[in-house]
Design an enzyme around this catalytic site. Structure first.
Site, PDB file in Angstrom:
ATOM      1  N   HIS A 143      34.049 -69.637  -2.906  1.00  0.00           N
ATOM      2  CA  HIS A 143      33.713 -69.388  -1.696  1.00  0.00           C
ATOM      3  C   HIS A 143      32.966 -68.207  -2.370  1.00  0.00           C
ATOM      4  O   HIS A 143      32.300 -67.852  -1.585  1.00  0.00           O
ATOM      5  CB  HIS A 143      35.236 -68.826  -0.862  1.00  0.00           C
ATOM      6  CG  HIS A 143      34.544 -68.071   0.489  1.00  0.00           C
ATOM      7  ND1 HIS A 143      34.740 -66.590   0.160  1.00  0.00           N
ATOM      8  CD2 HIS A 143      33.981 -68.355   1.559  1.00  0.00           C
ATOM      9  CE1 HIS A 143      34.565 -66.178   1.668  1.00  0.00           C
ATOM     10  NE2 HIS A 143      34.043 -67.482   2.235  1.00  0.00           N
TER      11      HIS A 143
ATOM     12  N   CYS B 288       4.400 -69.006 -32.967  1.00  0.00           N
ATOM     13  CA  CYS B 288       5.324 -69.222 -31.834  1.00  0.00           C
ATOM     14  C   CYS B 288       6.132 -68.054 -32.725  1.00  0.00           C
ATOM     15  O   CYS B 288       7.419 -67.910 -32.371  1.00  0.00           O
ATOM     16  CB  CYS B 288       6.937 -69.765 -32.493  1.00  0.00           C
ATOM     17  SG  CYS B 288       7.013 -70.438 -33.764  1.00  0.00           S
TER      18      CYS B 288
HETATM   19  C1  PEP Z   1       8.673 -66.589 -37.728  1.00  0.00           C
HETATM   20  O1  PEP Z   1       8.805 -66.391 -38.756  1.00  0.00           O
HETATM   21  O2  PEP Z   1       7.471 -65.891 -37.283  1.00  0.00           O
HETATM   22  C2  PEP Z   1       9.395 -67.677 -36.995  1.00  0.00           C
HETATM   23  C3  PEP Z   1       8.872 -67.492 -35.763  1.00  0.00           C
HETATM   24  O3  PEP Z   1      11.043 -68.426 -37.855  1.00  0.00           O
HETATM   25  P1  PEP Z   1      11.769 -67.091 -36.937  1.00  0.00           P
HETATM   26  O4  PEP Z   1      11.503 -65.697 -36.975  1.00  0.00           O
HETATM   27  O5  PEP Z   1      12.867 -67.271 -37.050  1.00  0.00           O
HETATM   28  O6  PEP Z   1      11.531 -66.687 -38.873  1.00  0.00           O
END
Ligand code: PEP
Ligand code: MG
Length: 797
Positions: free
Chosen positions: A419, A750
């Site tokens: 609830h 990334c």
């Molecule tokens: C990097 O090295 O840029 C990466 C994305 O990996 P981590 O930061 O996990 O080492």
């Protein structure tokens, strides 16, 4: 009253449009019995008294005028809510059944008994008001329910009490607030054969994720015994989540989450049939209420019911302890997420939170700071200080008036379908439920910050922290050629990003999921005999209780954690990077010390690819591979791509790929793609050779900058020299993009650079990168900058 006035109607003859005749609850039960039985939905049989019967009862006892009179004196202020309410209820209870209505109810009950093959079949008697459960008025449970009612006399009495419950104080005040005319609302009584859930189990289920509105996950809560405890939040139930799109494939088991709740009590029947709470056994507390097949079966039913009604649904279910059969006992439209504003995404962040005091299950994703007001029971609600953080053991409909005036709600007990959770969600308040001991640990007038911004677990921290709120309009986001993906680390918060137009997940760091969802070193689970620390062994034993083996714990927890990340954007690709802890970080996992060497330079040490084929970690890597194989093959997430970090040479790549193939992860088989991080200068300089071995590169600017410039990425002293836009680093990035494309291999990015500085995206677009992956908070800004860079325009400042 005309000759053909119908007082009672069999559920099988009721349809959803009969709300005026039998109320929303009963209309939807009838609809399910009539329309969904052929599709495998089991609803216990029963019948409903009609609104005509209710009106006839009032008329025959001359109650209309007397009730109107009491309500007038309430409106005029000559009597209080409590006085008027009590007098009206007494009037209704004191009425006599007109003979024809009583006879109709008794006949229907006898028919039910006959069909069940029992003389006095126990029934659940529920009120269904003709204005309840409307999409805008879903404050559930306004009227009463009586469980395990046995025999004609008891049934007639319970029906009368249901009639009277149309005039509980809270129902009267609720109608006054909502502006419903009292005499326009009638009451239908639903009489339904009891499911023997007292010896089985029961709970609540939603056909969507209640917190994020994610439409592809079913949420199920479960506890032992009758369902009232789950609905009210008196018990901390098990929680399961299932990915809907895979349910039609019977070979898959797409259960995203299984959380074992404390389930300290269960509701059973006394010898005389009265429901009563008793403590559960240790065995019951440690065991899941539902097994995997039952979870999947219920989720399938939720999917069928949702499809039938054409909208997200909120359901109650029960399992018969005698036959083991699962039933749906209630269904009504979900009202919060289906009405939510889908055009914007609001995110909250707590700045500089104080020390953590408590945690529990989060409801919603908001955060708020305020002063604690502890209310232990409903009789004290007048003491509540408006605008404060309501802290209580559990709530029920009597609490709604103060919940409306609270800044946030924190409870000792209850799950996400209790609830307290449902009402908080409707009110748009952050709530943390099932904290265990909030009413003990917190004190009145204490300053706290309540945050549900971090995912499934909500946290109460000390002091008033600043809260930043950002709101993004989603309908005006550009469509870019260079696609933008997300870097995600927290499975519990993953579902909330489902409305972002992402191309997938560019980096899911497995080590984060291990830290949050597993906590134990994989080698310790593969070789518990080598763990020398007694405390660690004890903790490992505790965490893995109920699992069939220690390795199974790792594979189960890791695959489920990753599955939430794989689910929210399915079928877009989700790149899961195998574990990349440094030795010191691995050593900090439970039981880790016995397996990790001491290194002076862990950043340059035994990490990434070099571990996976080594004797020292091979058995741990096996478990990582098994988790990925389960995620892809058994759970169904074939959108998962594997990525190898810190791979120093092509020869290392060959060894790792060979070990993976031994564990069912052969590149190219069953559509499996394998990527490699480009984060060591060697990856750039030998890109052509790496390109032959992998389907794609993902550039990690964090390590690549560190290793190109020789600057420790964690050093404060050298922070000003750690520049991802240094010409040497940019040259590296440009080179690998060119080499990859020459080899026909994809290349994404990334590293953290564009998340920290969205203007960085321009370099990447100009170099011709295929995808850019960033943290969720910078997604929109990066997307806009990508659009401008592609169009040859300046960045937005
Ligand atoms: C990097 O090295 O840029 C990466 C994305 O990996 P981590 O930061 O996990 O080492
Ligand atoms: Mg790295």
């Amino acid at each position: 009253m005309t000759e053909d006035t119908q007082h009672v109607i069999d559920f099988a003859d009721v349809r959803r449009q009969d709300v005026g005749l039998v109320g929303g609850k009963n209309a939807s039960l009838g609809e399910m019995i009539g329309a969904l039985k052929p599709q495998g939905i089991s609803v216990p049989p029963g019948f409903a008294t009609t609104s005509d019967a209710f009106r006839a009862y009032l008329a025959a006892n001359g109650l209309n005028e007397r009730i109107a009179h009491e309500l007038e004196s309430l409106a005029a202020g000559t009597s209080s809510l409590q006085e008027a309410g009590e007098r009206i209820r007494k009037l209704v209870l004191g009425g006599a059944w007109p003979e024809d209505i009583a006879e109709a109810i008794k006949t229907a009950y006898r028919n039910l008994c006959e069909a069940a093959g029992e003389s006095d079949v126990p029934v659940a008697v529920r009120s269904s008001a003709t204005a309840e459960d409307l999409p805008d008025a879903s404050f559930a449970g306004q009227q009463e329910t009586f469980l395990n009612v046995i025999g004609e006399a008891a049934l007639l009495k319970a029906c009368k009490r249901c009639y009277a419950s149309l005039y509980t104080d809270r129902a009267i005040s609720y109608r006054n607030i909502q502006g419903f005319a009292h005499d326009q609302v009638a009451l239908s009584v639903g009489v339904q054969q009891m499911v023997r859930a007292d010896t089985g189990g029961s709970g609540v289920m939603f056909s969507i994720d209640t917190e994020s509105g994610f439409p592809d996950a079913v949420l199920i809560n479960a506890a032992w015994g009758l369902g009232e405890n789950v609905v009210q939040g008196a018990v901390d139930p098990d929680e399961y989540q299932v990915f809907k799109p895979f349910l039609d494939n019977r070979d898959l088991s797409p259960i995203l989450e299984k959380r074992c709740g404390a389930k300290k009590i269960k509701m059973i029947h006394d010898r005389d049939g009265t429901p009563r709470n008793v403590p559960t056994s240790k065995e019951e507390r440690e065991r899941f209420v539902l097994d995997d097949d039952e979870i999947l079966s219920l989720a399938r039913q939720a999917k069928v019911i949702e499809a039938h009604y054409g909208q997200p649904m909120d359901m109650e279910w029960a399992r018969d302890g005698v036959t083991g059969k699962l039933y749906i006992v209630q269904a009504r439209p979900e009202t919060v997420q289906s009405r939510a504003d889908m055009g914007t995404l609001k995110s909250y962040a707590v700045k500089d939170p104080g020390p953590e005091i408590l945690r529990g299950l989060s409801v919603g994703s908001a955060a708020v700071a305020g002063r604690v007001s502890i209310i232990e029971n409903a009789a004290d609600i007048a003491r509540f200080v408006d605008g404060s953080v309501l802290v209580t053991s559990t709530t029920d409909p009597d609490w709604v008036p103060i919940m409306k005036r609270a800044a946030a709600i924190v409870t000792d007990h209850g799950g996400r379908t209790s609830h307290a959770a449902i009402v908080s969600r409707e009110l748009g308040l952050p709530a943390i439920v099932g904290c265990g001991n909030a009413t003990h640990v917190l004190h009145d007038e204490q300053d706290v910050t309540v945050s549900c911004a971090g995912g499934e677990e909500g946290v109460v921290t000390a002091g008033i922290s600043k809260i930043e709120v950002s709101e993004e309009a989603l309908d005006t986001l550009p469509d870019t050629k260079t696609k933008v993906m997300l870097n995600l680390a927290n499975p519990s918060a993953a579902l909330r990003w489902w409305r972002l137009p992402v191309e997938g997940v560019g980096l899911a760091r497995m080590e984060f999921v291990i830290n949050g969802a597993v906590r134990i070193h994989p080698m310790a689970l593969a070789h518990i005999e080598r763990v020398t620390d007694a405390d660690a062994r004890a903790e490992i034993k505790h965490l893995t209780a109920g699992y069939e083996s220690l390795p199974e714990y790792f594979v189960d927890r890791l695959s489920r954690g990753l599955s939430r990340i794989a689910a929210f954007c399915y079928p877009k690709p989700v790149i899961v990077r195998m574990s990349d802890f440094k030795t010191n970080e691995y050593a900090d996992l439970l039981g880790g010390r016995d397996f990790e060497p001491h290194e002076e330079n862990p950043m340059l040490g035994f990490r990434g690819a070099s571990r996976y084929y080594s004797d020292a970690y091979r058995d741990g890597f096996t478990l990582e591979c098994q988790a990925i194989a389960r995620l892809r093959d058994k759970m169904g997430f074939d959108n998962v791509v594997v990525m190898i970090p810190f791979c120093r040479t092509p020869e290392e790549a060959d060894k790792v790929l060979a070990v993976m193939a031994e564990h069912g992860l052969t590149r190219g088989e069953n559509g499996l793609e394998v990527y490699v991080m480009c984060e060591i200068p060697a990856n750039v300089l030998r890109a052509a050779e790496f390109a032959k071995r992998f389907d794609g590169f993902s550039i990690g600017s964090n390590d690549l900058t560190q290793l190109t410039l020789g600057v420790d990425r964690d050093s404060d002293t050298l922070a000003s020299l750690f520049r991802e836009d240094d010409p040497a680093v940019l040259r590296m990035i440009e080179m690998v993009i060119d080499e990859a494309h020459k080899a026909g291999t994809k290349v994404g990015f990334c590293g953290q650079a564009p998340s920290n500085n969205p203007a960085y995206a321009r370099y990447l677009v100009e170099f011709g990168i295929d995808t850019i992956s960033v943290t969720p908070d910078s997604f929109v800004q990066v997307l806009r900058n990508v659009e401008r860079a592609e169009a040859g325009k300046e960045d937005v400042p």
